[in-house]
Design an enzyme around this catalytic site. Structure first.
Site, PDB file in Angstrom:
ATOM      1  N   GLU A 135       0.781  -1.306  -0.009  1.00 26.55           N
ATOM      2  CA  GLU A 135      -0.098   0.119   0.140  1.00 26.55           C
ATOM      3  C   GLU A 135       0.830   1.192   0.073  1.00 26.55           C
ATOM      4  O   GLU A 135       1.964   1.303   0.397  1.00 26.55           O
ATOM      5  CB  GLU A 135      -0.711   0.077   1.226  1.00 26.55           C
ATOM      6  CG  GLU A 135      -1.554  -1.197   1.497  1.00 26.55           C
ATOM      7  CD  GLU A 135      -2.158  -1.277   2.884  1.00 26.55           C
ATOM      8  OE1 GLU A 135      -2.045  -0.432   3.491  1.00 26.55           O
ATOM      9  OE2 GLU A 135      -2.700  -2.273   3.145  1.00 26.55           O
ATOM     10  N   LYS A 183       2.227   4.594   1.622  1.00 26.33           N
ATOM     11  CA  LYS A 183       2.382   5.157   2.893  1.00 26.33           C
ATOM     12  C   LYS A 183       1.876   6.571   2.707  1.00 26.33           C
ATOM     13  O   LYS A 183       2.496   7.530   2.200  1.00 26.33           O
ATOM     14  CB  LYS A 183       3.626   5.103   3.617  1.00 26.33           C
ATOM     15  CG  LYS A 183       4.041   5.424   4.779  1.00 26.33           C
ATOM     16  CD  LYS A 183       5.189   5.124   5.323  1.00 26.33           C
ATOM     17  CE  LYS A 183       5.517   5.456   7.042  1.00 26.33           C
ATOM     18  NZ  LYS A 183       5.001   6.676   7.272  1.00 26.33           N
ATOM     19  N   ASP A 222       0.960  10.541   3.905  1.00 23.17           N
ATOM     20  CA  ASP A 222       1.677  11.449   4.872  1.00 23.17           C
ATOM     21  C   ASP A 222       0.589  12.604   5.195  1.00 23.17           C
ATOM     22  O   ASP A 222       0.762  13.588   4.826  1.00 23.17           O
ATOM     23  CB  ASP A 222       2.931  12.237   3.942  1.00 23.17           C
ATOM     24  CG  ASP A 222       3.842  13.012   4.870  1.00 23.17           C
ATOM     25  OD1 ASP A 222       3.844  12.556   6.235  1.00 23.17           O
ATOM     26  OD2 ASP A 222       4.589  13.707   4.295  1.00 23.17           O
ATOM     27  N   TYR A 228      -6.823   2.467   6.489  1.00 20.03           N
ATOM     28  CA  TYR A 228      -5.710   1.195   5.869  1.00 20.03           C
ATOM     29  C   TYR A 228      -5.589   0.168   6.808  1.00 20.03           C
ATOM     30  O   TYR A 228      -4.767  -0.627   6.841  1.00 20.03           O
ATOM     31  CB  TYR A 228      -4.343   2.041   5.652  1.00 20.03           C
ATOM     32  CG  TYR A 228      -3.907   2.839   6.561  1.00 20.03           C
ATOM     33  CD1 TYR A 228      -3.626   2.521   7.651  1.00 20.03           C
ATOM     34  CD2 TYR A 228      -3.748   3.895   6.015  1.00 20.03           C
ATOM     35  CE1 TYR A 228      -3.063   3.271   8.645  1.00 20.03           C
ATOM     36  CE2 TYR A 228      -3.266   5.024   6.762  1.00 20.03           C
ATOM     37  CZ  TYR A 228      -2.823   4.784   8.210  1.00 20.03           C
ATOM     38  OH  TYR A 228      -2.197   5.624   8.880  1.00 20.03           O
ATOM     39  N   LYS A 244      10.543   3.709   2.674  1.00 23.23           N
ATOM     40  CA  LYS A 244      10.652   5.169   2.556  1.00 23.23           C
ATOM     41  C   LYS A 244      11.109   5.815   1.389  1.00 23.23           C
ATOM     42  O   LYS A 244      12.336   5.348   0.972  1.00 23.23           O
ATOM     43  CB  LYS A 244      11.045   5.846   3.912  1.00 23.23           C
ATOM     44  CG  LYS A 244      10.620   5.820   5.252  1.00 23.23           C
ATOM     45  CD  LYS A 244       9.606   6.675   5.498  1.00 23.23           C
ATOM     46  CE  LYS A 244      10.120   7.807   6.177  1.00 23.23           C
ATOM     47  NZ  LYS A 244       8.988   8.642   6.857  1.00 23.23           N
ATOM     48  N   CYS A 268      21.209  49.560  -1.488  1.00 25.19           N
ATOM     49  CA  CYS A 268      19.745  48.975  -1.220  1.00 25.19           C
ATOM     50  C   CYS A 268      18.937  48.807  -2.693  1.00 25.19           C
ATOM     51  O   CYS A 268      18.917  49.935  -2.936  1.00 25.19           O
ATOM     52  CB  CYS A 268      19.037  49.716  -0.314  1.00 25.19           C
ATOM     53  SG  CYS A 268      17.384  49.165   0.011  1.00 25.19           S
ATOM     54  N   CYS A 272      16.104  51.590  -1.550  1.00 27.99           N
ATOM     55  CA  CYS A 272      16.127  52.894  -1.381  1.00 27.99           C
ATOM     56  C   CYS A 272      17.565  53.673  -1.791  1.00 27.99           C
ATOM     57  O   CYS A 272      17.699  54.892  -1.540  1.00 27.99           O
ATOM     58  CB  CYS A 272      15.870  53.310   0.090  1.00 27.99           C
ATOM     59  SG  CYS A 272      17.086  52.758   1.164  1.00 27.99           S
ATOM     60  N   CYS A 325      20.871  47.112   4.675  1.00 25.96           N
ATOM     61  CA  CYS A 325      20.746  48.776   4.351  1.00 25.96           C
ATOM     62  C   CYS A 325      20.626  49.220   5.531  1.00 25.96           C
ATOM     63  O   CYS A 325      19.738  49.084   6.484  1.00 25.96           O
ATOM     64  CB  CYS A 325      19.394  48.816   3.506  1.00 25.96           C
ATOM     65  SG  CYS A 325      18.792  50.370   3.191  1.00 25.96           S
ATOM     66  N   CYS A 385      14.111  53.877   4.469  1.00 23.53           N
ATOM     67  CA  CYS A 385      13.977  52.881   3.494  1.00 23.53           C
ATOM     68  C   CYS A 385      12.362  52.212   3.736  1.00 23.53           C
ATOM     69  O   CYS A 385      12.132  51.443   4.532  1.00 23.53           O
ATOM     70  CB  CYS A 385      15.018  51.569   3.933  1.00 23.53           C
ATOM     71  SG  CYS A 385      14.798  50.350   2.476  1.00 23.53           S
TER      72      CYS A 385
HETATM   73  S1  IVH Z   1      -0.355   0.307   8.771  1.00 20.78           S
HETATM   74  C1  IVH Z   1       0.418  -1.227  13.341  1.00 20.78           C
HETATM   75  N1  IVH Z   1      -0.760   1.555   6.437  1.00 20.78           N
HETATM   76  O1  IVH Z   1       2.484   5.341   9.031  1.00 20.78           O
HETATM   77  C2  IVH Z   1       0.640  -0.056  12.365  1.00 20.78           C
HETATM   78  N2  IVH Z   1       0.201   2.946   8.250  1.00 20.78           N
HETATM   79  O2  IVH Z   1       5.088   5.037  10.539  1.00 20.78           O
HETATM   80  C3  IVH Z   1      -0.484   0.143  11.379  1.00 20.78           C
HETATM   81  N3  IVH Z   1       0.737   5.301   7.707  1.00 20.78           N
HETATM   82  O3  IVH Z   1       1.228   5.102  12.367  1.00 20.78           O
HETATM   83  C4  IVH Z   1      -0.318   1.324  10.453  1.00 20.78           C
HETATM   84  N4  IVH Z   1       0.207   4.957   5.402  1.00 20.78           N
HETATM   85  O4  IVH Z   1      -0.237   6.681  10.698  1.00 20.78           O
HETATM   86  C5  IVH Z   1      -0.432   1.571   7.909  1.00 20.78           C
HETATM   87  N5  IVH Z   1      -0.789   2.295   4.254  1.00 20.78           N
HETATM   88  C6  IVH Z   1      -0.479   2.460   5.625  1.00 20.78           C
HETATM   89  C7  IVH Z   1       0.018   3.742   6.325  1.00 20.78           C
HETATM   90  C8  IVH Z   1       0.105   3.957   7.552  1.00 20.78           C
HETATM   91  C9  IVH Z   1       0.782   5.825   6.298  1.00 20.78           C
HETATM   92  C10 IVH Z   1       1.166   6.065   8.847  1.00 20.78           C
HETATM   93  C11 IVH Z   1       0.589   5.524  10.071  1.00 20.78           C
HETATM   94  C12 IVH Z   1       1.431   4.899  10.989  1.00 20.78           C
HETATM   95  C13 IVH Z   1       2.854   5.513  10.159  1.00 20.78           C
HETATM   96  C14 IVH Z   1       3.824   4.679  10.878  1.00 20.78           C
END
Ligand code: IVH
Length: 691
Positions: free
Chosen positions: A115, A117, A119, A227, A315, A409, A412, A427, A433
């Protein structure tokens, strides 16, 4: 924990929080994560709850106006299951290690759910009998803020579930995201209103969740993606992925970017695809999460103290982009400092179009040997302003020109100056100014100063008409003047005047910050306000007095000292006083706890349970005066552990009494076990003044 220990911790937490606020709001360059920041705030709030006598109205936990702090107004509730984090990996090898470790324990073939991640800000939703009953922020992972009212305003989060098969009582977790389009719009609005923009969509999302006005939350264009359902809550599903599919069928917002992978090759494909493709998503992602799909296997693998053994995060590297420097602007700030800013060919980076980058100062430009026309590499970390991190010398066109730093400047025309050991040109024409004057006027009214909502455009109008040249002019503004400005109607004009009137109640620490004394930021202003108590005392302070204050170095001491020896500044202070602004801490830090030390001069030396500055503040709160050297005028030397030997010797020679910490506490009526006495010794505002 006793009250002294609490006071020390509270003081330290407040200082850390204020410093981080400055980095976040003023510099747009946060150095700690939201999570760590929240931890500091929560710890402080907890201590203030435990020791209400140390709580003060100006503690960062009570500050209104800042989205981040507002969270403390929400009920805090314990998560049914802790919200854990994920182990991070930055290379495919580490993902392979994760897969190998899992395979050892699982022993049969298995699949992975890959999946994105997301942000944003973590959220945990509870549905009972098909209805949304609770939404908690992540908080410290154990206890979160109940933001249910706000969550109900976010489009796409169902209040009631449809379909069938949902558990009677379950939690589902995910992320609240602010799409880039909403983020850009919100920041543009904030800048127009003279407010600091959010550093990134994550901060904007988590700040929005903690707003007190849920209608405003609804307007912020947030979205949600879910998720994770804790496996305890979905006993009759075989896999995580199937549970999420079911959740989608109940109307819950679940990402359709998930993929079941059978082996590491497929995981690599998924990562490779999204590393590029994520740039086309309307929201921020910072990696890929790889989860063992079978819930049974997940239960077998279990958790470490911090994270599940059945999942890992890969990451993405911070996004970089190549673009061309077209020209360089030299901007003059309110202090006169000239900052070079690169105008670049627009390039798409981490979801937003980037066309400008700060070049910090002349040395920074030289360090890259940057030429106009060069191809540069830019990155966007946690900050709004992208950074140039390198120059591609091989791509330099033949006609690339070396930038010429201005000698006068740009606004001015005054010749620029450079202070020894400072990298910035400035300046020196501070008094005339226009850019500097407007910058100072804007600073004067800003939220953390006089808190009058006013943007650059208004300052331009007021300045161009000649209505305002110095802060005190704001207090002479007339209704008819405002109404004569283009686009100003009666309502806006009277609201502006009301808000100027209201600013007369702004406390001295903010007024001191508003004055814009060079190098005096919000924290320093507040500390000076609490230490000196009034503008007169501060104005009279010698260079040495200033230097003796903790955290004040030579540059700052010199700047403050000189400020109060500049006739035009003193005249302006008089005008502001006449207008009715607060120039002492009347109802704040200098409020007397007792007169036990009236007329006494006390020298504080050595270490104590409290910091030395706090001991001095105690002296002041009980009517005494803290001095730095022992002399015939000293009433007593307050000696903690390891007092300065010179001071002890001098006191002995002069026959000045040397008092222990315990004696002192008894003298001011502190240290007794009853709560009432403690309250007296640690008056409410004593510690608050330091913010
Ligand atoms: S699963 C038990 N799935 O990333 C952990 N987390 O660094 C269950 N996050 O605390 C989390 N996308 O806030 C999961 N597809 C994803 C995610 C995700 C972002 C965040 C979440 C978590 C943090 C971990």
């Amino acid at each position: 924990m006793d009250i002294k220990e609490a006071a020390i911790q509270i003081d330290s937490l407040r200082q850390q929080i204020n410093e981080n606020n400055r980095r976040y709001y003023v510099e747009n360059a946060p150095v700690i994560s939201d999570y760590d920041y929240d931890q500091l705030l929560y710890r402080l709030a907890e201590l203030e709850r435990q020791f209400p006598q140390l709580d003060t109205p100006d503690s960062p936990t009570h500050r209104v106006g800042s989205d981040l702090q507002a969270g403390l107004r929400f009920a805090r509730k314990e998560h049914k299951y802790p919200m854990l984090s994920l182990g991070n990996t930055y290379s495919i090898e580490e993902v392979e290690d994760f897969a190998a470790r899992a395979a050892k324990i699982i022993n049969t073939s298995f699949t992975y759910s890959c999946e994105l991640k997301f942000d944003g800000a973590g959220i945990s939703l509870t549905y009972r009998h098909g209805r949304l009953v609770q939404a908690l922020t992540r908080g410290d992972g154990v206890v979160g803020d109940d933001v249910t009212v706000n969550i109900r305003k976010i489009a796409g989060i169902p209040h009631t579930l449809r379909g069938s098969g949902w558990p009677e009582d379950f939690e589902i977790r995910g992320e609240i995201l602010m799409p880039f389009s909403s983020f850009d719009r919100l920041n543009a609005e904030r800048e127009d209103a003279g407010e600091e923009p959010f550093a990134n969509p994550r901060n904007a999302a988590s700040g929005s969740l903690k707003l007190l006005d849920s209608e405003e939350v609804g307007r912020r264009g947030l979205m949600c993606t879910l998720y994770h359902i804790p496996s305890q809550d979905i006993q009759n599903f075989e896999g995580h992925s199937q549970a999420l599919d079911a959740a989608a069928s109940w109307g819950l917002p679940v990402s359709d970017k998930r993929r079941l992978c059978a082996n590491i090759e497929e995981i690599k494909d998924y990562i490779g695809y999204w590393d590029t493709e994520r740039k086309n998503l309307p929201y921020a992602t910072d990696g890929v999460v790889i989860k063992i799909n079978s819930l049974e296997h997940q239960r077998d693998l279990g958790y470490t103290a911090k994270s599940p053994r059945w999942a890992v995060a890969y990451k993405f590297k911070a996004e970089e982009a190549l673009t061309k420097v077209l020209s360089i602007d030299y901007q003059v700030g309110r202090t006169g400092a000239v900052t070079p800013v690169a105008n670049m060919e627009p390039v798409f980076l981490s979801g937003t179009m980037v066309k400008r980058a700060t070049l910090v100062n002349e040395d920074f430009i030289r360090s890259f040997d940057l030429h106009i026309g060069d191809t540069v590499k830019v990155v966007k970390g946690g900050e709004i302003i992208p950074k140039i991190i390198g120059v591609d010398l091989s791509a330099r066109p033949a006609d690339a020109a070396l930038p010429v730093f201005p000698t006068v400047c740009p606004d001015c025309g005054t010749p620029l100056k450079k202070e020894e050991d400072q990298a910035r040109w400035y300046c020196p024409n501070a008094g005339a100014c226009p850019t500097q004057i407007k910058g100072r006027l804007l600073h004067f009214l800003s939220r953390k100063a006089m808190n009058v909502l006013c943007g650059e455009a208004t300052i331009d109008q007021l300045y161009d008409r000649g209505y305002v040249r110095k802060p005190s002019d704001f207090y002479q503004l007339q209704m008819r003047q405002l109404m004569s400005l283009e686009g100003w109607k009666e309502k806006a004009s009277s609201r502006f005047l009301e808000s100027i009137e209201a600013s007369k109640k702004v406390t001295f620490d903010h007024v001191l910050f508003a004055l814009g004394i060079r190098y005096v930021g919000q924290t320093t202003a507040a500390m000076l306000a609490s230490r000196f108590g009034s503008i007169e005392a501060l104005a009279e302070a010698s260079y040495e007095d200033l230097l003796a204050v903790e955290d004040i170095g030579e540059t700052m001491a010199r700047s403050i000292y000189e400020y109060f020896r500049t006739p035009s500044e003193l005249e302006e202070i008089e005008r502001l006083k006449a207008a009715g602004l607060q120039f002492d801490m009347k109802e704040n830090a200098t409020q007397k706890a007792s007169d036990a030390l009236a007329g006494m001069t006390v020298v504080v030396s050595g270490t104590f349970a409290l910091s030395r500055d706090d001991m001095k503040a105690l002296v002041a709160a009980h009517g005494g005066k803290a001095a730095s050297g022992v002399s015939g005028k000293t009433s007593f030397l307050l000696a903690g552990e390891k007092p300065g030997p010179e001071k002890v010797k001098k006191a002995e020679e002069l026959g000045v009494k040397i008092m222990s910490e315990a004696e002192f506490m008894a003298l001011i009526g502190a240290g007794q076990p009853e709560a009432a006495k403690e309250e007296e010794a640690f008056p409410q505002d004593l510690f608050g003044g330091m913010i």
